[in-house]
Design a protein around this motif. Structure first.
Motif, short mmCIF file in Angstrom:
data_model
loop_
_atom_site.label_atom_id
_atom_site.label_comp_id
_atom_site.label_asym_id
_atom_site.label_seq_id
_atom_site.Cartn_x
_atom_site.Cartn_y
_atom_site.Cartn_z
N UNK A 38 -37.41 -66.33 -99.33
CA UNK A 38 -37.78 -67.52 -98.55
C UNK A 38 -36.65 -67.79 -97.57
N UNK A 39 -36.98 -67.86 -96.28
CA UNK A 39 -35.95 -68.02 -95.26
C UNK A 39 -36.28 -69.20 -94.35
N UNK A 40 -35.26 -70.00 -94.08
CA UNK A 40 -35.36 -71.11 -93.12
C UNK A 40 -34.50 -70.76 -91.92
N UNK A 41 -35.11 -70.62 -90.76
CA UNK A 41 -34.40 -70.27 -89.55
C UNK A 41 -33.69 -71.51 -89.02
N UNK A 42 -32.37 -71.48 -88.96
CA UNK A 42 -31.59 -72.62 -88.48
C UNK A 42 -30.94 -72.35 -87.12
N UNK A 43 -31.39 -71.28 -86.44
CA UNK A 43 -30.96 -71.07 -85.05
C UNK A 43 -31.59 -72.14 -84.18
N UNK A 44 -30.89 -72.54 -83.11
CA UNK A 44 -31.42 -73.60 -82.26
C UNK A 44 -32.75 -73.23 -81.62
N UNK A 45 -32.96 -71.93 -81.34
CA UNK A 45 -34.22 -71.57 -80.69
C UNK A 45 -35.43 -71.82 -81.58
N UNK A 46 -35.19 -72.03 -82.88
CA UNK A 46 -36.29 -72.27 -83.81
C UNK A 46 -36.80 -73.71 -83.76
N UNK A 47 -36.01 -74.62 -83.18
CA UNK A 47 -36.40 -76.03 -83.27
C UNK A 47 -36.03 -76.89 -82.07
N UNK A 48 -35.14 -76.44 -81.18
CA UNK A 48 -34.52 -77.34 -80.22
C UNK A 48 -35.53 -77.99 -79.26
N UNK A 49 -36.53 -77.26 -78.82
CA UNK A 49 -37.50 -77.83 -77.88
C UNK A 49 -38.25 -79.02 -78.47
N UNK A 50 -38.35 -79.06 -79.79
CA UNK A 50 -39.12 -80.13 -80.45
C UNK A 50 -38.23 -81.14 -81.15
N UNK A 51 -37.17 -80.68 -81.79
CA UNK A 51 -36.33 -81.55 -82.60
C UNK A 51 -34.98 -81.86 -81.95
N UNK A 52 -34.75 -81.33 -80.75
CA UNK A 52 -33.49 -81.49 -80.04
C UNK A 52 -32.33 -81.03 -80.93
N UNK A 53 -31.31 -81.85 -81.12
CA UNK A 53 -30.16 -81.43 -81.93
C UNK A 53 -30.26 -81.90 -83.38
#
Length: 213
Positions: free
Chosen positions: A162-177
Motif C-alpha cells: 500500500x503506497x501513499x504518494x506524497x510528492x507535490x505533483x500528486x496533490x498540489x493542484x487541488x490541496x495546495x501545500x
C-alpha cells in the motif's frame, strides 16, 4: 523495443473524485508516471552503450538514475491499483480481507494505530517521497516505511503493498501545500481488496530470499 511500458489506468480520470481531481489523475499518470517509464528505458540504453564502449565514467549516475526511474515506475503502478472510487474504511473479515486485517492488528496493535503511523509517515516525509505499508519477509510482519524520492530509506527485501504518494505533483493542484489534508483524504479511496491480494502474494514468495539466520 522498450523494456518498460506505461500501464493503463484501471479507471477513468474522474473515478476518484472528490478525493483526487481528474486533472491531477491525468497529469500524474500521463505525464509524471510516463516520464519515469521513459527515464528507465533511456537509462537502460545508456548502460548498454557504456558496456559496449567500456566507458564507465558515468556509471554512478546511471545506476542512480535507473534506481530512481524504475522505482518511480513500480511505485506508481502499485499506487493506481491501490485506489478505487468504492474504497475506504478499513479491512474487515466480512469483506474477505480478514487475513490482512489480522496482520495489521498483529503488526501495529490495531488498525487505528497503523492508520496513524502511515498517515504521519506519509505527511512528514522530507521533501519528495512516499508513505508505504510493506511486507517484511525476515520477520513476516508488516512495517511502515518512509521512502525518500522513490527508492531511498527502504528495508532491503520488503515488498510494498500500500503506497501513499506524497510528492507535490500528486496533490498540489487541488490541496495546495496542505499535504496532511491530502493524506487524510486518501484513506477514503484505499482499495483493500488490492492491498490484501498484494499481502497474500508477498507472503507466498517471502521465503524466496536467501536470508541469514
Amino acid at each position: 523495443m522498450a523494456v518498460y511500458t506505461l500501464p493503463e489506468l484501471p479507471y477513468d480520470y474522474a473515478a476518484l473524485e472528490p478525493v483526487i481531481s481528474p486533472q491531477i489523475i491525468e497529469l500524474h499518470h500521463d505525464k509524471h508516471h510516463a516520464a519515469y517509464v521513459k527515464g528507465a528505458n533511456d537509462t537502460l540504453e545508456q548502460l548498454a552503450e557504456a558496456r559496449d564502449k567500456e566507458q564507465w565514467g558515468s556509471i554512478n549516475g546511471l545506476e542512480k538514475n535507473l534506481a530512481f526511474h524504475l522505482s518511480g515506475h513500480i511505485l506508481h503502478s502499485i499506487y493506481w491499483h491501490n485506489m478505487t472510487g468504492d474504497g475506504g474504511g478499513e479491512p474487515l473479515e466480512k469483506d474477505g480481507v480478514g487475513e490482512l486485517a489480522d496482520a495489521i492488528a498483529e503488526s501495529f496493535g490495531s488498525f487505528a494505530a497503523f492508520k496513524a503511523q502511515l498517515t504521519k509517515a506519509s505527511a512528514t516525509t522530507q521533501g519528495s517521497g512516499w508513505g508505504v505499508l510493506a511486507y517484511e519477509p525476515l520477520s513476516g510482519r508488516l512495517i511502515v516505511e518512509q521512502v525518500y524520492d522513490h527508492q531511498g530509506n527502504v528495508g532491503q527485501g520488503s515488498t510494498p503493498i500500500l503506497v501513499f504518494d506524497a510528492w507535490e505533483h500528486a496533490f498540489y493542484l487541488q490541496y495546495k501545500n496542505q499535504k496532511v489534508d491530502f493524506i487524510d483524504a486518501m484513506w477514503a479511496v484505499v482499495n483493500w481488496q488490492d492491498v490484501a491480494r498484494r499481502y497474500a502474494a508477498a507472503k507466498e514468495r517471502g521465503d524466496s530470499l536467501l536470508l541469514a539466520p
